[in-house]
Design a protein around this motif. Structure first.
Motif, PDB file in Angstrom:
ATOM      1  N   LEU A 158     111.560  12.301  26.883  1.00 57.30           N
ATOM      2  CA  LEU A 158     112.349  12.697  25.714  1.00 57.30           C
ATOM      3  C   LEU A 158     112.715  11.492  24.847  1.00 57.30           C
ATOM      4  N   ASP A 159     112.903  10.338  25.480  1.00 55.75           N
ATOM      5  CA  ASP A 159     113.205   9.127  24.716  1.00 55.75           C
ATOM      6  C   ASP A 159     111.972   8.593  23.991  1.00 55.75           C
ATOM      7  N   THR A 160     110.817   8.711  24.623  1.00 58.67           N
ATOM      8  CA  THR A 160     109.585   8.160  24.056  1.00 58.67           C
ATOM      9  C   THR A 160     109.080   8.994  22.889  1.00 58.67           C
ATOM     10  N   LYS A 166     122.049  17.357  30.151  1.00 59.99           N
ATOM     11  CA  LYS A 166     122.485  16.462  29.081  1.00 59.99           C
ATOM     12  C   LYS A 166     121.857  16.816  27.733  1.00 59.99           C
ATOM     13  N   ARG A 167     120.665  17.442  27.753  1.00 59.44           N
ATOM     14  CA  ARG A 167     119.970  17.763  26.494  1.00 59.44           C
ATOM     15  C   ARG A 167     119.328  19.147  26.578  1.00 59.44           C
ATOM     16  N   ASP A 210     113.797  12.117  31.275  1.00 57.29           N
ATOM     17  CA  ASP A 210     114.554  11.349  30.282  1.00 57.29           C
ATOM     18  C   ASP A 210     113.639  10.418  29.490  1.00 57.29           C
ATOM     19  N   THR A 211     112.712   9.777  30.175  1.00 53.64           N
ATOM     20  CA  THR A 211     111.802   8.837  29.523  1.00 53.64           C
ATOM     21  C   THR A 211     110.878   9.562  28.553  1.00 53.64           C
ATOM     22  N   GLU A 253     110.105  11.409  20.193  1.00 54.10           N
ATOM     23  CA  GLU A 253     111.218  11.979  19.435  1.00 54.10           C
ATOM     24  C   GLU A 253     110.891  13.413  19.015  1.00 54.10           C
ATOM     25  N   ARG A 262     116.455  20.803  24.283  1.00 53.96           N
ATOM     26  CA  ARG A 262     115.077  20.310  24.236  1.00 53.96           C
ATOM     27  C   ARG A 262     114.216  20.889  25.361  1.00 53.96           C
ATOM     28  N   ASP A 281     111.286   2.730  36.970  1.00 53.61           N
ATOM     29  CA  ASP A 281     111.509   2.917  35.537  1.00 53.61           C
ATOM     30  C   ASP A 281     110.141   3.039  34.872  1.00 53.61           C
ATOM     31  N   TYR A 283     105.111   5.021  29.703  1.00 56.02           N
ATOM     32  CA  TYR A 283     105.105   6.004  28.619  1.00 56.02           C
ATOM     33  C   TYR A 283     104.870   5.347  27.263  1.00 56.02           C
ATOM     34  N   THR A 295     109.418   3.532  31.663  1.00 58.04           N
ATOM     35  CA  THR A 295     109.456   3.335  30.215  1.00 58.04           C
ATOM     36  C   THR A 295     108.179   2.687  29.691  1.00 58.04           C
TER      37      THR A 295
END
Length: 381
Positions: free
Chosen positions: A237-239, A300-301, A234-235, A241, A304, A195, A200, A197
């Motif tokens: 794109l989450d980190t 899923k996205r 995914d990380t 915005e 982007r 992970d 990042y 997260t």
């Protein structure tokens, strides 16, 4: 033979070097421990390679200490809000560096520069312009090319040019840099399942520091680049915005052997022996698995993601840069066009000899690579 690497000794040396003691959250000790074990057990480090690695890991730890000290001294840094417009990624050797440096030339964007990724923190008493850090970065680039004189034919080295932000992530010890420079498949296996997260979150902090140091970056969005980001889409794109993933595409039959050649060139600086066949098979398997996972994340996205083909980057680089800029919500104007054209001309003038390699040197073949990457080829090429 010198003593093996030990985490406690590296931490102690970094503390002694800086006079600082507070690393903050110790989550990084797990990836550092996995890396150190793999370096000792798998990397076949030469005497000079071991010494260079010890210095490098100590320097990365020292920067962690200095970052926390800088936060204590200047808490306003944590209020800086860097906005990342794009992370460029794709398999290595797919035209991503050309696209990155083109986009970074836009007056609307900013990027991580090579000297900043090597020396991101101000030196004590440093004046405006960071002259000492720049001098050291220039010397470091020269020393690297002296150790690997053929590397410049593979990847253009310039101490003051845009460079991959993953070099900042190295300080979290969660980075594709390590299994690119060393034969550490155990670490690579760990990285693929990790992970990322917190790594990042720390990359965001490094961008805060760089933006805080340079007021000229105010109002400009960041464009970043590294194939490492394929391991944590995914990380990313989450980190960040609103950030888009700009994916560069090239036939794996060309890209994978090219990267294997690059890895062998880099790891020869550190290891007593490199095994091109093992390197080739490792990266072929790793990239095939990464792209399979990437497709599931992308589904899923999809809004982007932006795609750029390698052949289009070679034949119409400015057109592609303008198109990507538009996909990021920015309209190219005359200043952008002038900057893009200037970079293309400079890049062509600086380009070295052609990078020569064959798939067979690395235990691979075009047919096997086409089969292993069939789903990717069908979807994107």
């Amino acid at each position: 033979m010198s003593a093996p690497l030990r985490v406690d000794e590296l931490l102690g040396t970094a503390r002694d070097k800086t006079g600082l003691t507070e690393f903050g959250d110790d989550w990084f000790l797990e990836p550092l421990g996995v890396l150190v074990t793999a370096l000792n057990d798998e990397a076949r480090l030469s005497e000079i390679g071991l010494a260079m690695t010890r210095r490098r890991l100590t320097a990365l730890l020292a920067d962690r200490l200095r970052l926390r000290a800088l936060h204590r001294e200047h808490p306003a840094i944590l209020d800086v809000e860097p906005v990342v417009a794009a992370e460029i990624c794709g398999l290595p050797r797919t035209g991503s560096t050309l696209l990155y440096r083109l986009l970074a030339a836009s007056p609307k964007l900013t990027s991580t520069l090579s000297w900043e990724t090597s020396y991101p923190l101000p030196f004590p008493g440093e004046g405006a312009g960071a002259p000492e850090r720049k001098r050291r970065a220039e010397e470091r680039a020269k020393a690297f090319l002296e150790l690997s004189p053929d590397f410049g034919d593979i990847h253009t080295i310039a101490w003051d040019a845009p460079e991959e932000d993953v070099i900042l992530v190295d300080r979290s010890f969660v980075s594709m840099s390590f299994d690119s420079f060393y034969w550490v498949p155990g670490y690579g296996d760990w990285l693929r399942a990790a992970d990322q997260t917190r790594a990042y979150a720390e990359l965001y902090q490094w961008l805060q520091v760089l933006q805080w140091q340079d007021p000229a970056r105010a109002g400009r969005k960041w464009v970043l680049k590294s194939p490492h980001h394929l391991t944590a889409v995914d990380t990313v794109l989450d980190t960040f915005e609103g950030c888009k993933i700009v994916m560069t595409h090239r036939s794996p039959a060309r890209a994978v052997p090219s990267y294997a050649s690059m890895v062998c060139t880099m790891s020869a600086q550190y290891s007593e022996k490199t095994d091109p066949v093992a390197v080739g098979r490792y990266w072929s398997d790793r990239f095939a698995a990464t792209l399979r996972e990437f497709s599931a994340v992308r589904a899923k996205r999809p809004e982007r993601f932006v795609d750029v083909r390698f052949d289009a980057m070679l034949t119409e680089p400015v057109t592609q840069a303008r198109r990507v800029l538009g996909e990021l919500g920015l309209t190219a104007d005359e200043a952008d066009d002038a900057a893009f054209l200037s970079y293309v001309e400079r890049d062509r003038a600086e380009r070295k000899a052609a990078h020569s390699y064959t798939a067979e040197e690395f235990g691979l073949s075009a047919g096997q690579l086409d089969r292993d990457f069939a789903a990717y080829l069908e979807e994107y090429l």
